[in-house]
Design a protein around this motif. Structure first.
Motif, PDB file in Angstrom:
ATOM      1  N   ASP A 169       0.860  -1.169   0.000  1.00 35.07           N
ATOM      2  CA  ASP A 169       0.000   0.000   0.000  1.00 35.07           C
ATOM      3  C   ASP A 169       0.897   1.218   0.000  1.00 35.07           C
ATOM      4  N   ALA A 202      -3.366  14.190  -1.652  1.00 36.84           N
ATOM      5  CA  ALA A 202      -2.990  13.104  -0.739  1.00 36.84           C
ATOM      6  C   ALA A 202      -3.947  11.959  -0.952  1.00 36.84           C
ATOM      7  N   GLY A 203      -3.431  10.780  -0.789  1.00 31.26           N
ATOM      8  CA  GLY A 203      -4.303   9.629  -0.968  1.00 31.26           C
ATOM      9  C   GLY A 203      -3.508   8.355  -0.853  1.00 31.26           C
ATOM     10  N   SER A 204      -4.154   7.275  -1.261  1.00 33.66           N
ATOM     11  CA  SER A 204      -3.481   5.978  -1.175  1.00 33.66           C
ATOM     12  C   SER A 204      -3.706   5.175  -2.437  1.00 33.66           C
ATOM     13  N   LEU A 205      -2.778   4.255  -2.631  1.00 32.01           N
ATOM     14  CA  LEU A 205      -2.832   3.353  -3.788  1.00 32.01           C
ATOM     15  C   LEU A 205      -2.468   1.976  -3.301  1.00 32.01           C
ATOM     16  N   ALA A 206      -2.913   0.974  -3.996  1.00 31.64           N
ATOM     17  CA  ALA A 206      -2.487  -0.381  -3.642  1.00 31.64           C
ATOM     18  C   ALA A 206      -1.918  -1.061  -4.863  1.00 31.64           C
ATOM     19  N   PHE A 273      -0.905  10.569  -9.129  1.00 29.08           N
ATOM     20  CA  PHE A 273      -1.404  11.781  -8.477  1.00 29.08           C
ATOM     21  C   PHE A 273      -1.192  13.004  -9.345  1.00 29.08           C
TER      22      PHE A 273
END
Lengths: 362, 431
Positions: A169, A202-206, A273
């Protein structure tokens, strides 16, 4: 040490000969009687055989992490000049090192290796690899003329290369400095209006199954070049798949591999992003913060055809993705041809440029 | 009654006889020899009249053609008697008398106690009109005389002392009027005047002839004058005034182009009038300047002036034959010099080499297929991307402006008015 006796040597249920995994059919195929069997069947048959023989099978699936050798099974081959190691069964006459082409001399005690979770079996065979090599030469204008005819195919080897497949992640926090530019003119002046913005994302990735080469000897860039593999074809590891092919040892630990995976994750995260920052004339990241956490690691053996050729005393290494057929390998450049084409292109371009300059600017 | 009537009639007759006799006298100009047109006479009269009243000094111009064998002095005396000149003791008077029959001329001054015209001064004036007299250009003689009188009187008034032998200036001091702004309708000076002594006398006469020929050919006066100092005038003013006050501007068309050279500050300036304003655009003036100024900088004045004349002729000829003028959108085409051709080849080669390098590098890149994968895009779990924070903040705005180069994209001719009120174009620079 846990001994698993279902090694690379399987008997053909039909004729009793050493049965091998066939890439074209994705089944076990006996080279003697040509009968095909499903992998599972051969395994069960083998188990039955073993049971008949009364051997004890100890199978601890949870801790089934290691394969260790039985004297009658695997062999470890070590190259004297480059130190590369391969594992093969007795039937594999590994006569030369797949890494450097030198003859393997030492046969060592097989000390065991990490058991892979999955394997993608070979889909393409040796002939396919040879054909792909020939096709690889096509259309390369700067390839020396006699390379194709004179290069000596030393060895084609199917190797299962160990990879660590990393799930991770990623959390990203990126600041951008952006501008919007507007221009207009009146009769006396040209105006340029630049508006400055600050953008935050801002955020997340998998990510799933990022492959990292687990063999130190196998060149990492070569391995990354034949990506991607299609994991749909991945199956639970059975040693049966290995017969007829070589396998590489895991000698790169997960800790060593993680930075490589992280780098790639970082690049991807920055790209993803960045694509969310729209509507500006220029966008420049000022602070890029990507934190990755590895969630899972799987170990896989992925099929690779390695071809070594030599030409004019230079060695060339090619690789083909044993599943998809993607073929890579750097070719030599003929300097003479380079200069010839440079001359031709420059000549034509100069003439055209001169005509344009002469007729449009005078 | 009859007697009274006849006396009145006779008186009237006498008056009528006397009055017409003085109709030939128009103030200050008495053209007894009939060498001037009536237009010329009226013009000169206006000039001399203004001079006379401004300085309180009567200035006369008389022509005579007495064939009676007497001397010119006697002829002048007769004229003075006829026109009652200098008959009192106070009126300051100067008279220029041209005797066509004697092919001679003389100047007489009367009643000037505080001398304005010294002997040296009078000799000077006599010398300066000699050429025009020999050429029978009596119009120019009269105007030059008037201008010199104006100048002498002005100097005496300003300085309180007349021109002496050692203070007499170059004729260029009399190019422009000191009083009034009257423009002579015919040219009074030669096409080429070299007050600053930049070329030899041979070149001088050559240039004069050349300019005269070209002026007639294209019906446009082309003139050159060189002076040591422009005085208090700017190059533009000097060029315009020189042109106007010396009657340049071709006869019927009033077109003309003139080059003035001021050595004090090494100025050069070209002025244009009439149709020549259109012929010689701002671009054209700059172009011509580029052609001849280098000769001036090198001190090769004769070559420079010849180049100027040739360029003017070429521009005029081009307009005559094609009806177009050289301007920013129709530049003068020079045959490509070797330097130009080499420069073009050089640029083309460099561009060609760069393009060739780019193309052959692409071919070489075909050979390389082994490289690290920079990203992990293939392994991105679809739909896993979650944006938790998205902020776009405006910071500040900046506006910059740059002036546009409007002059260079324009073209045409810029014009202005001179001190005499006429419209001029042209341009200049330094060398």
């Amino acid at each position: 040490m846990i001994i698993i006796s279902e090694l690379l040597e399987y008997k053909c249920p039909s004729c009793g000969g050493a049965i091998e995994f066939d890439t074209a059919s994705q089944q076990m195929k006996c080279p003697y009687c040509r009968t095909e069997f499903a992998v599972e069947s051969v395994k069960q048959y083998d188990e039955a055989l073993k049971q008949q023989q009364g051997e004890n099978i100890q199978w601890n699936s949870q801790a089934a992490e290691f394969i260790s050798a039985d004297e009658s099974g695997m062999r470890s081959y070590r190259c004297q000049s480059c130190g590369g190691e391969v594992i093969g069964d007795e039937t594999m006459a590994a006569s030369s090192c797949p890494y450097c082409g030198n003859p393997i001399v030492v046969i060592e005690q097989f000390a065991g290796m990490l058991k892979p979770d999955v394997v993608i079996p070979f889909k393409l065979d040796k002939e396919a690899a040879k054909t792909a090599l020939r096709n690889h030469y096509n259309g390369k204008r700067l390839l020396p003329k006699f390379f194709k005819s004179e290069n000596h195919l030393d060895e084609i080897r199917g190797i299962y290369v160990p990879f660590g497949l990393f799930n991770a992640d990623a959390n990203a926090n990126i600041d951008y400095r952006c501008t919007k530019v507007r221009t207009w003119s009146d009769s006396r002046y040209n105006y340029t209006e630049t508006s400055y913005y600050s953008a935050l994302r801002a955020g997340s990735l998998a990510f799933d199954n990022i492959p990292v080469d687990g063999s130190e000897k196998m060149p990492d860039d070569l391995m990354e070049s034949i990506e991607p593999y299609n994991y749909k074809d991945a199956v639970d590891f059975q040693t049966a798949y290995l017969s007829g092919f070589l396998a590489d040892k895991y000698d790169v630990g997960a800790e060593e591999s993680i930075p490589r995976a992280n780098n790639r994750i970082r690049t991807s995260a920055a790209e993803v992003f960045r694509s969310t920052v729209t509507g500006y004339t220029t966008v420049t990241p000022t602070t890029t913060n990507v934190q990755t956490t590895s969630t899972e690691v799987h170990y896989a053996l992925l099929p690779v055809w390695i071809l070594n050729t030599s030409w004019k005393d230079k060695k060339y290494m090619f690789a083909m993705n044993g599943q998809t057929g993607k073929f890579v390998g750097d070719l030599p450049c003929d300097k003479g041809l380079w200069w010839r084409w440079f001359g031709i292109y420059s000549g034509i371009a100069s003439v055209i440029a001169y005509l344009i300059v002469h007729f449009f600017f005078n | 009654m009859k007697k009274l009537f006849s006396i009145v009639v006779s008186l009237l007759l006498v008056v009528c006889l006397v009055v017409p006799a003085s109709a030939e006298t128009t103030g200050y100009v008495f053209d007894d020899a009939n060498v001037l047109e009536s237009e010329d006479i009226a013009e000169l009269n206006q000039r001399l009249s203004l001079i006379s009243s401004s300085y309180n000094f009567e200035t006369y111009f008389i022509t005579g053609n007495e064939q009676d064998g007497k001397e010119i002095k006697d002829h002048l005396n007769a004229a003075c008697d006829t026109y009652k000149l200098g008959k009192d003791d106070t009126t300051k008077t100067i008279i220029l008398y041209l005797s066509i029959s004697d092919d001679d001329y003389m100047i007489r001054t009367i009643n000037q106690e505080d001398k304005v015209f010294t002997n040296a001064g009078l000799t000077y004036i006599i010398n300066k009109i000699g050429e025009e007299f020999s050429a029978k250009n009596y119009y120019a003689v009269a105007w030059k005389y008037a201008n010199m009188c104006d100048g002498f009187l002005d100097y005496a008034q300003r300085e309180g002392t007349p021109y002496e032998e050692d203070t007499l200036p170059e004729y260029s001091a009399f190019f422009m009027p000191c009083v009034g702004n009257q423009i002579p309708h015919k040219r009074i000076l030669p096409y080429f005047i070299d007050e600053a002594d930049l070329v030899g006398s041979y070149s001088e006469s050559e240039l004069n002839q050349k300019l005269e020929k070209l002026s007639k050919e294209y019906q446009c006066d082309i003139a050159i004058v060189t002076v040591d100092s422009l005085g208090s005038r700017t190059p533009v003013e000097y060029a315009d005034d020189y042109f106007d006050y010396n009657g340049f501007g071709y006869d019927t068309t009033q077109d003309g182009v003139a080059l003035i050279i001021g050595m004090e500050n090494r100025d050069w300036h070209i002025t244009t009038t009439g149709a020549a304003i259109h012929t010689f655009t701002d671009y054209g003036i700059t172009y011509i300047g580029d052609q001849f100024v280098s000769y001036l900088s090198d001190g090769q004045y004769a070559d420079g002036f010849n180049e100027f004349a040739d360029q003017c002729a070429s521009f005029l000829s081009y307009e005559d034959s094609t009806g177009k003028v050289y301007d920013t959108n129709n530049k003068v085409k020079t045959p490509a010099s070797l330097e130009d051709i080499l420069k073009d080849i050089g640029i083309a080669l460099i561009i060609g080499l760069i393009i060739g390098l780019v193309l052959v590098s692409r071919l070489k890149a075909q050979l390389k297929s082994v490289r690290f994968q920079p990203d992990a895009n293939n392994y991105l779990r679809p739909g896993s991307m979650v944006l938790t924070n998205q902020q776009d903040l405006f910071l500040y705005t900046n506006v910059t402006k740059t002036a546009r180069q409007s002059e260079s994209s324009g073209g045409g001719s810029s014009t202005h008015s001179s001190s005499s009120g006429s419209s001029h174009g042209g341009g200049g620079g330094h060398f």
